[in-house]
Design an enzyme around this catalytic site. Structure first.
Site, PDB file in Angstrom:
ATOM      1  N   PRO A  10       0.789  -1.221   0.000  1.00  0.00           N
ATOM      2  CA  PRO A  10       0.000   0.000   0.000  1.00  0.00           C
ATOM      3  C   PRO A  10       0.831   1.285   0.000  1.00  0.00           C
ATOM      4  O   PRO A  10       1.865   1.376   0.650  1.00  0.00           O
ATOM      5  CB  PRO A  10      -0.819  -0.093   1.297  1.00  0.00           C
ATOM      6  CG  PRO A  10      -0.117  -1.095   2.141  1.00  0.00           C
ATOM      7  CD  PRO A  10       0.521  -2.062   1.182  1.00  0.00           C
ATOM      8  N   ASN A  11       0.314   2.235  -0.766  1.00  0.00           N
ATOM      9  CA  ASN A  11       0.854   3.598  -0.859  1.00  0.00           C
ATOM     10  C   ASN A  11       2.155   3.708  -1.650  1.00  0.00           C
ATOM     11  O   ASN A  11       2.626   4.822  -1.887  1.00  0.00           O
ATOM     12  CB  ASN A  11       1.036   4.229   0.543  1.00  0.00           C
ATOM     13  CG  ASN A  11      -0.278   4.310   1.291  1.00  0.00           C
ATOM     14  OD1 ASN A  11      -1.245   4.851   0.762  1.00  0.00           O
ATOM     15  ND2 ASN A  11      -0.356   3.749   2.479  1.00  0.00           N
ATOM     16  N   ARG A  18       4.443  11.123  -2.350  1.00  0.00           N
ATOM     17  CA  ARG A  18       4.379  10.711  -0.958  1.00  0.00           C
ATOM     18  C   ARG A  18       5.675  11.027  -0.219  1.00  0.00           C
ATOM     19  O   ARG A  18       6.719  10.452  -0.551  1.00  0.00           O
ATOM     20  CB  ARG A  18       4.167   9.186  -0.992  1.00  0.00           C
ATOM     21  CG  ARG A  18       4.200   8.549   0.331  1.00  0.00           C
ATOM     22  CD  ARG A  18       4.235   7.039   0.217  1.00  0.00           C
ATOM     23  NE  ARG A  18       4.070   6.493   1.537  1.00  0.00           N
ATOM     24  CZ  ARG A  18       4.371   5.277   1.870  1.00  0.00           C
ATOM     25  NH1 ARG A  18       4.841   4.430   0.964  1.00  0.00           N
ATOM     26  NH2 ARG A  18       4.201   4.876   3.099  1.00  0.00           N
ATOM     27  N   TYR A  23      10.974   9.198   0.814  1.00  0.00           N
ATOM     28  CA  TYR A  23      10.891   8.170  -0.226  1.00  0.00           C
ATOM     29  C   TYR A  23      11.455   8.600  -1.578  1.00  0.00           C
ATOM     30  O   TYR A  23      11.512   7.793  -2.499  1.00  0.00           O
ATOM     31  CB  TYR A  23       9.432   7.723  -0.385  1.00  0.00           C
ATOM     32  CG  TYR A  23       8.881   7.038   0.850  1.00  0.00           C
ATOM     33  CD1 TYR A  23       9.338   5.776   1.222  1.00  0.00           C
ATOM     34  CD2 TYR A  23       7.934   7.657   1.658  1.00  0.00           C
ATOM     35  CE1 TYR A  23       8.855   5.146   2.359  1.00  0.00           C
ATOM     36  CE2 TYR A  23       7.439   7.037   2.804  1.00  0.00           C
ATOM     37  CZ  TYR A  23       7.904   5.780   3.144  1.00  0.00           C
ATOM     38  OH  TYR A  23       7.425   5.163   4.265  1.00  0.00           O
ATOM     39  N   ASN A  74       7.921  -5.723  -1.055  1.00  0.00           N
ATOM     40  CA  ASN A  74       7.931  -4.576  -0.149  1.00  0.00           C
ATOM     41  C   ASN A  74       6.489  -4.485   0.361  1.00  0.00           C
ATOM     42  O   ASN A  74       5.626  -3.919  -0.315  1.00  0.00           O
ATOM     43  CB  ASN A  74       8.342  -3.285  -0.860  1.00  0.00           C
ATOM     44  CG  ASN A  74       8.372  -2.109   0.115  1.00  0.00           C
ATOM     45  OD1 ASN A  74       7.854  -2.192   1.234  1.00  0.00           O
ATOM     46  ND2 ASN A  74       8.981  -1.011  -0.310  1.00  0.00           N
ATOM     47  N   ALA A  77       3.243  -0.775   4.697  1.00  0.00           N
ATOM     48  CA  ALA A  77       2.736  -0.736   6.080  1.00  0.00           C
ATOM     49  C   ALA A  77       2.340  -2.120   6.597  1.00  0.00           C
ATOM     50  O   ALA A  77       2.399  -2.376   7.806  1.00  0.00           O
ATOM     51  CB  ALA A  77       1.552   0.220   6.168  1.00  0.00           C
ATOM     52  N   GLU A  98      12.744  -9.447   1.293  1.00  0.00           N
ATOM     53  CA  GLU A  98      11.956  -8.289   1.746  1.00  0.00           C
ATOM     54  C   GLU A  98      12.763  -7.018   1.474  1.00  0.00           C
ATOM     55  O   GLU A  98      13.943  -6.963   1.822  1.00  0.00           O
ATOM     56  CB  GLU A  98      11.716  -8.461   3.248  1.00  0.00           C
ATOM     57  CG  GLU A  98      11.044  -7.304   3.925  1.00  0.00           C
ATOM     58  CD  GLU A  98      10.959  -7.520   5.448  1.00  0.00           C
ATOM     59  OE1 GLU A  98      11.436  -8.568   5.950  1.00  0.00           O
ATOM     60  OE2 GLU A  98      10.438  -6.626   6.132  1.00  0.00           O
ATOM     61  N   HIS A 100      12.777  -2.653   1.641  1.00  0.00           N
ATOM     62  CA  HIS A 100      12.185  -1.373   2.057  1.00  0.00           C
ATOM     63  C   HIS A 100      13.048  -0.252   1.514  1.00  0.00           C
ATOM     64  O   HIS A 100      14.282  -0.316   1.612  1.00  0.00           O
ATOM     65  CB  HIS A 100      12.118  -1.271   3.584  1.00  0.00           C
ATOM     66  CG  HIS A 100      11.269  -2.348   4.183  1.00  0.00           C
ATOM     67  ND1 HIS A 100       9.905  -2.278   4.202  1.00  0.00           N
ATOM     68  CD2 HIS A 100      11.601  -3.547   4.729  1.00  0.00           C
ATOM     69  CE1 HIS A 100       9.418  -3.380   4.756  1.00  0.00           C
ATOM     70  NE2 HIS A 100      10.429  -4.173   5.078  1.00  0.00           N
ATOM     71  N   ARG A 107      13.558   4.284  12.095  1.00  0.00           N
ATOM     72  CA  ARG A 107      12.379   5.158  12.074  1.00  0.00           C
ATOM     73  C   ARG A 107      11.560   4.956  13.362  1.00  0.00           C
ATOM     74  O   ARG A 107      12.111   4.625  14.390  1.00  0.00           O
ATOM     75  CB  ARG A 107      11.582   4.890  10.791  1.00  0.00           C
ATOM     76  CG  ARG A 107      12.381   5.245   9.517  1.00  0.00           C
ATOM     77  CD  ARG A 107      11.572   5.037   8.258  1.00  0.00           C
ATOM     78  NE  ARG A 107      10.363   5.856   8.245  1.00  0.00           N
ATOM     79  CZ  ARG A 107       9.371   5.724   7.359  1.00  0.00           C
ATOM     80  NH1 ARG A 107       9.465   4.794   6.411  1.00  0.00           N
ATOM     81  NH2 ARG A 107       8.311   6.495   7.416  1.00  0.00           N
TER      82      ARG A 107
HETATM   83  C1  DQA Z   1       8.312   1.026   3.549  1.00  0.00           C
HETATM   84  C2  DQA Z   1       8.444   1.276   5.061  1.00  0.00           C
HETATM   85  C3  DQA Z   1       7.123   1.055   5.767  1.00  0.00           C
HETATM   86  O1  DQA Z   1       7.262   1.258   7.166  1.00  0.00           O
HETATM   87  C4  DQA Z   1       6.079   2.026   5.248  1.00  0.00           C
HETATM   88  O2  DQA Z   1       4.833   1.778   5.832  1.00  0.00           O
HETATM   89  C5  DQA Z   1       5.985   2.011   3.760  1.00  0.00           C
HETATM   90  C6  DQA Z   1       7.205   1.883   2.956  1.00  0.00           C
HETATM   91  C7  DQA Z   1       9.602   1.373   2.796  1.00  0.00           C
HETATM   92  O3  DQA Z   1       9.709   0.976   1.633  1.00  0.00           O
HETATM   93  O4  DQA Z   1      10.491   2.041   3.322  1.00  0.00           O
HETATM   94  O5  DQA Z   1       4.914   2.205   3.201  1.00  0.00           O
HETATM   95  O6  DQA Z   1       8.030  -0.340   3.334  1.00  0.00           O
END
Ligand code: DQA
Length: 142
Positions: A10-11, A18, A23, A74, A77, A98, A100, A107
């Protein structure tokens, strides 16, 4: 040719817009192009999947069974909340990395724990787009 399913949660489709300070300024299309470029260099076949919905991600993982040799995820959240995604990964037992974009260990406290890390063979954090390349490289050598 090895087949890898790339899942973005998501997102991540809001990249560019964003929180650019965290990011970056590049959008999601740029990330997808970057991933496709890396896959070509590594001679991997990639399928790109993004969803804002936990169940859709679970479905995509289940459908990967018998089809893909690796999963790059990835979970965004859902990393920090989803037992369902962890269970789906364990069920299909496909080698998983995984990724990120940010360093979740540096964080907020609620981002420090990852359910997916309980299954993933490798976790790459805080390297931006490059983390996806590293993950594909790792999966190409499996
Ligand atoms: C994320 C880190 C997560 O905590 C966050 O909710 C994201 C992006 C990252 O790519 O750094 O949406 O996965």
């Amino acid at each position: 040719m090895k087949k890898v399913l790339v899942i973005n949660g998501p997102n991540l489709n809001m990249l560019g817009l964003r929180e650019p300070a965290l990011y970056g300024a590049k959008n999601f299309e740029a990330l997808q192009q970057f991933i496709r470029g890396c896959a070509d260099e590594l001679q991997l076949q990639v399928q790109l999947f993004q969803s804002n919905h936990e169940g859709a991600i679970v479905d995509a993982i289940q459908e990967a069974y018998g089809v893909y040799d690796g999963i790059l995820i990835n979970p965004a959240a859902y990393t920090h909340t989803s037992v369902a995604i962890l269970d789906a990964l364990k069920a299909v037992a496909i080698p998983t990395v995984e990724v990120h974009l940010t360093d979740i260990s540096q964080r907020e406290d609620f981002r420090k724990f990852s359910f997916v890390s309980l299954y993933a063979e490798k976790r790459i954090c805080g390297k931006g787009f490059e983390g996806y390349r590293e993950a594909l490289e790792y999966l190409s050598k499996k």
